[in-house]
Design a protein around this motif. Structure first.
Motif, PDB file in Angstrom:
ATOM      1  N   LYS A 165       6.608   2.872   9.898  1.00 46.79           N
ATOM      2  CA  LYS A 165       5.508   2.051   9.516  1.00 46.79           C
ATOM      3  C   LYS A 165       5.641   0.955   8.400  1.00 46.79           C
ATOM      4  O   LYS A 165       5.270  -0.022   8.529  1.00 46.79           O
ATOM      5  CB  LYS A 165       4.592   3.391   8.996  1.00 46.79           C
ATOM      6  CG  LYS A 165       3.064   2.807   8.412  1.00 46.79           C
ATOM      7  CD  LYS A 165       2.218   3.889   7.986  1.00 46.79           C
ATOM      8  CE  LYS A 165       0.812   2.992   7.956  1.00 46.79           C
ATOM      9  NZ  LYS A 165      -0.150   4.328   7.301  1.00 46.79           N
ATOM     10  N   ASN A 166       6.856   1.384   7.475  1.00 44.88           N
ATOM     11  CA  ASN A 166       6.959   0.423   6.395  1.00 44.88           C
ATOM     12  C   ASN A 166       7.276  -0.971   6.930  1.00 44.88           C
ATOM     13  O   ASN A 166       7.302  -2.053   5.993  1.00 44.88           O
ATOM     14  CB  ASN A 166       7.827   1.084   5.341  1.00 44.88           C
ATOM     15  CG  ASN A 166       9.271   0.931   5.828  1.00 44.88           C
ATOM     16  OD1 ASN A 166       9.564   1.672   6.734  1.00 44.88           O
ATOM     17  ND2 ASN A 166      10.058   0.607   4.949  1.00 44.88           N
ATOM     18  N   ILE A 167       8.082  -1.069   7.972  1.00 49.01           N
ATOM     19  CA  ILE A 167       8.439  -2.394   8.518  1.00 49.01           C
ATOM     20  C   ILE A 167       7.678  -2.650  10.000  1.00 49.01           C
ATOM     21  O   ILE A 167       8.112  -3.587  10.828  1.00 49.01           O
ATOM     22  CB  ILE A 167       9.959  -2.739   8.746  1.00 49.01           C
ATOM     23  CG1 ILE A 167      10.520  -1.383   9.670  1.00 49.01           C
ATOM     24  CG2 ILE A 167      10.439  -2.603   7.505  1.00 49.01           C
ATOM     25  CD1 ILE A 167      11.946  -1.709  10.043  1.00 49.01           C
ATOM     26  N   SER A 168       6.879  -2.045  10.397  1.00 50.31           N
ATOM     27  CA  SER A 168       5.873  -2.264  11.489  1.00 50.31           C
ATOM     28  C   SER A 168       5.269  -3.503  11.756  1.00 50.31           C
ATOM     29  O   SER A 168       4.976  -4.244  12.810  1.00 50.31           O
ATOM     30  CB  SER A 168       4.933  -0.986  12.035  1.00 50.31           C
ATOM     31  OG  SER A 168       3.963  -0.901  10.861  1.00 50.31           O
ATOM     32  N   HIS A 169       4.890  -4.183  10.443  1.00 53.10           N
ATOM     33  CA  HIS A 169       4.199  -5.561  10.502  1.00 53.10           C
ATOM     34  C   HIS A 169       5.242  -6.619  11.163  1.00 53.10           C
ATOM     35  O   HIS A 169       4.820  -7.538  11.534  1.00 53.10           O
ATOM     36  CB  HIS A 169       4.105  -5.895   8.946  1.00 53.10           C
ATOM     37  CG  HIS A 169       5.231  -6.064   8.145  1.00 53.10           C
ATOM     38  ND1 HIS A 169       5.952  -5.148   7.636  1.00 53.10           N
ATOM     39  CD2 HIS A 169       5.931  -7.133   7.945  1.00 53.10           C
ATOM     40  CE1 HIS A 169       6.897  -5.574   6.774  1.00 53.10           C
ATOM     41  NE2 HIS A 169       7.036  -6.758   7.071  1.00 53.10           N
ATOM     42  N   SER A 259       3.999 -10.195   1.414  1.00 52.49           N
ATOM     43  CA  SER A 259       3.326  -8.632   1.574  1.00 52.49           C
ATOM     44  C   SER A 259       2.374  -8.507   2.521  1.00 52.49           C
ATOM     45  O   SER A 259       1.558  -9.552   2.985  1.00 52.49           O
ATOM     46  CB  SER A 259       2.661  -8.529   0.255  1.00 52.49           C
ATOM     47  OG  SER A 259       1.818  -7.235   0.051  1.00 52.49           O
ATOM     48  N   SER A 260       2.455  -7.398   3.099  1.00 51.82           N
ATOM     49  CA  SER A 260       1.496  -6.996   4.350  1.00 51.82           C
ATOM     50  C   SER A 260       0.595  -6.003   3.509  1.00 51.82           C
ATOM     51  O   SER A 260      -0.330  -5.382   4.460  1.00 51.82           O
ATOM     52  CB  SER A 260       2.041  -6.572   5.384  1.00 51.82           C
ATOM     53  OG  SER A 260       2.932  -7.447   6.105  1.00 51.82           O
ATOM     54  N   ARG A 366      -3.888   1.968  -6.408  1.00 50.55           N
ATOM     55  CA  ARG A 366      -2.625   1.834  -5.873  1.00 50.55           C
ATOM     56  C   ARG A 366      -1.361   1.308  -6.812  1.00 50.55           C
ATOM     57  O   ARG A 366      -0.397   1.343  -6.459  1.00 50.55           O
ATOM     58  CB  ARG A 366      -2.664   0.907  -4.650  1.00 50.55           C
ATOM     59  CG  ARG A 366      -3.533   1.451  -3.484  1.00 50.55           C
ATOM     60  CD  ARG A 366      -3.890   0.111  -2.553  1.00 50.55           C
ATOM     61  NE  ARG A 366      -4.203  -0.935  -3.145  1.00 50.55           N
ATOM     62  CZ  ARG A 366      -4.617  -2.111  -2.523  1.00 50.55           C
ATOM     63  NH1 ARG A 366      -3.964  -2.174  -1.276  1.00 50.55           N
ATOM     64  NH2 ARG A 366      -5.219  -3.178  -3.046  1.00 50.55           N
TER      65      ARG A 366
END
Length: 436
Positions: A165-169, A259-260, A366
């Protein structure tokens, strides 16, 4: 005969900027070395051998560009070995594209030379097509253009099925066909090598220096920017400017750059747009266009007086920068106090095990961060565990460890921010515990 003459003129133009041996200024050897190491690493499950292959066949043979991109993005041998082992389908899908790097040399050199038509002070810089570990498609360091070929030379056929997920962008990025824009990317990064710095000390400074590189690249080449944020920003000018104006003096870039992170615009990298629009308006307002380009490139982005004057002359913001800065300072949330003791108390009970910080505004749950106080690490107030924010976001609690007769300090840092993204005014906790 016309072909021979035009080729000669083209080569002369290249050599005037890059030196006689253009090949020395366009380096792709890291790509070949990477794939040699990759094949050996994939041939064994022995981790010791994998690291040996990587270091011997890739890192030790690496160009200065590889060393620089590893430094710039803090890549380690582990970064590469993990990426190779976790994403073999990805690597196999990009191999052919990365081997096309040499074919871009002529076009890139031609486009770089166009910068000299609008900026006479252009200095030569080497371009390195190297390989990273999925953290940048392009950056610069010490006057070197550093291309992360594993991202910059991808396309819609790149396989991301293994990505967490952390690089799915990156899927969205690959679908934009980056390889088609790799020449323009190099021009953007080349402009960065001409600037005084590539690290701005505020969101505004970083956005303007990025926007400057994008604007100069567009102006020099006559090509449109392929950064989606620029088109989006122009279509939503008023709201983007309003939100940016409230956050631009932060010392961090937030969701605006690199950033995403979730944001109301559902778009990343809008700082590129803001910086681009400021530079574009500055250029449009200038009578001497070449002088304007020189001022855009040579601006000291971290000199607030110069930066504010530049932004004001662009006419981008609704108010002068000094007024906006004053509004920002007045809007910053503050620490109201500590629930368990008064700050600067010299008789704090060492049996206290929790620290609850009270804020003047609802905070974004966050984000949080602390720094060492003036007395340094030997006197730091130790945070053992994050307990959590209160439901209303106006306080946060941590477990702490205190000892008798000790002087403790801790700075509640400005990376704490309120719900509108405005950074906290730093607050120094300074206490002394009582004797038991």
């Amino acid at each position: 005969m016309r072909t021979i003459i035009s080729t000669f003129l083209l080569l002369f133009a290249f050599s005037s900027l890059f030196g006689q041996d253009t090949g020395q200024n366009f380096v792709t050897s890291d790509i070949d070395n990477f794939w040699t190491a990759y094949d050996k690493i994939r041939s064994t499950n022995d981790s010791t051998l994998q690291y040996q292959y990587l270091n011997k066949l890739f890192i030790e043979k690496g160009s200065p560009g590889l060393k620089a991109i590893m430094e710039a993005r803090e890549y380690t041998s582990k970064s590469y070995v993990d990426a190779i082992n976790h994403y073999p389908l990805f690597w196999n899908s990009i191999r052919t594209n990365t081997l096309k790097a040499k074919g871009f040399a002529g076009e890139i050199e031609l486009e770089v030379n166009k910068i000299k038509n609008i900026y006479l002070g252009l200095k030569p810089a080497k371009i390195y097509f190297t390989v990273g570990a999925l953290m940048t498609n392009g950056t610069t360091l010490d006057g070197k253009v550093l291309i992360g070929s594993e991202l910059a030379l991808t396309d819609k056929n790149t396989n991301t099925s293994e990505f967490p997920k952390n690089i799915s962008h990156l899927r969205r990025f690959f679908d934009t066909e980056p390889i088609k824009g790799v020449v323009f990317l190099n021009i953007h990064e080349y402009v960065h090598t001409q600037q005084k710095t590539t690290i701005g000390n505020t969101l505004l400074a970083q956005s303007v220096l990025e926007g400057a590189a994008e604007f100069v690249a567009v102006t020099a080449t006559g090509k449109q920017s392929e950064t989606p944020a620029i088109a989006y920003g122009k279509q939503h000018f008023d709201r983007v400017r309003e939100v940016f104006s409230k956050q631009m003096f932060n010392l961090f870039t937030g969701f605006w750059l690199y950033s995403s992170a979730e944001n109301e615009f559902k778009n990343r990298d809008l700082g590129y747009y803001v910086g681009y629009d400021i530079c574009e308006k500055y250029y449009q307002n200038a009578k001497d266009k070449k002088q304007a380009i020189k001022e855009i490139i040579e601006l000291d982005y971290n000199n607030n007086a110069e930066l504010y004057k530049f932004a004001d002359k662009s006419g981008y913001f609704a108010l002068p920068l000094k007024k906006l800065k004053k509004q920002f300072d007045n809007s910053r949330p503050t620490v109201l106090g500590i629930s368990q003791f008064k700050n600067q108390d010299k008789t704090v009970d060492p049996a206290i095990t929790q620290l609850t910080i009270q804020f003047s505004a609802k905070m974004d749950k966050r984000f949080r961060n602390f720094k060492l106080g003036p007395l340094g690490e030997t006197n730091v107030l130790l945070i053992k565990k994050f307990v959590g924010f209160s439901e209303d976001g106006k306080s946060v609690t941590f477990e702490i460890e205190l000892k008798p007769n000790q002087h403790y300090q801790l700075i509640v840092d400005d990376k704490f921010r309120d719900e509108s993204g405005v950074s906290l005014k730093p607050y120094l906790i300074d206490i002394v515990t009582a004797n038991n």
